[in-house]
Enzyme design. Sequence first.
Site: not given
Length: 153
Positions: A50, A52, A80, A83
């Site tokens: 992801h 991040e 999320c 993250c």
Amino acid sequence: MDYIQLAVEKTKEGIDQNIGGPFGATIVRGDEIIAVVGNTMNRDTDLSAHAEIVAIREASKKLGTMDLSDCVIYATCEPCPMCVSAIIWAGIKEVHYCNTAEDAHKNGFSDMHIRDYFSGKDTSVLNMHKIETREDCDNLFVHFNKKMAEEVK
């Protein structure tokens, strides 16, 4: 400087090159831009890639530390739970984001099942089983602490 715009531009590049989906992040320390990324899930075949997390990985490498407590992260979407955990582990105390988890859900990128699991609303997502204490597992802590103590000397 528009840090979100930097993430948007990098994310569009990634989408166009089939590197990742519609998520990007910028990490900043003071006025210094440390990392600008889009997610790299498609390219890396990595569910954990992801934006991040990719940004945290890049920032940690660039700065030579896992302590990013003096950094701020700007994300194109609400992070999320995975993250958020990585952000907290990195020591980052401030996150700015645009789209929400609900926006992501409406567009086919839902993490609501994970959010429901962590809130206790839905425990059917994952069955966790505690194994009886094992000396070999316990000794991993001893081994690690011994190694760290040797490095300090």
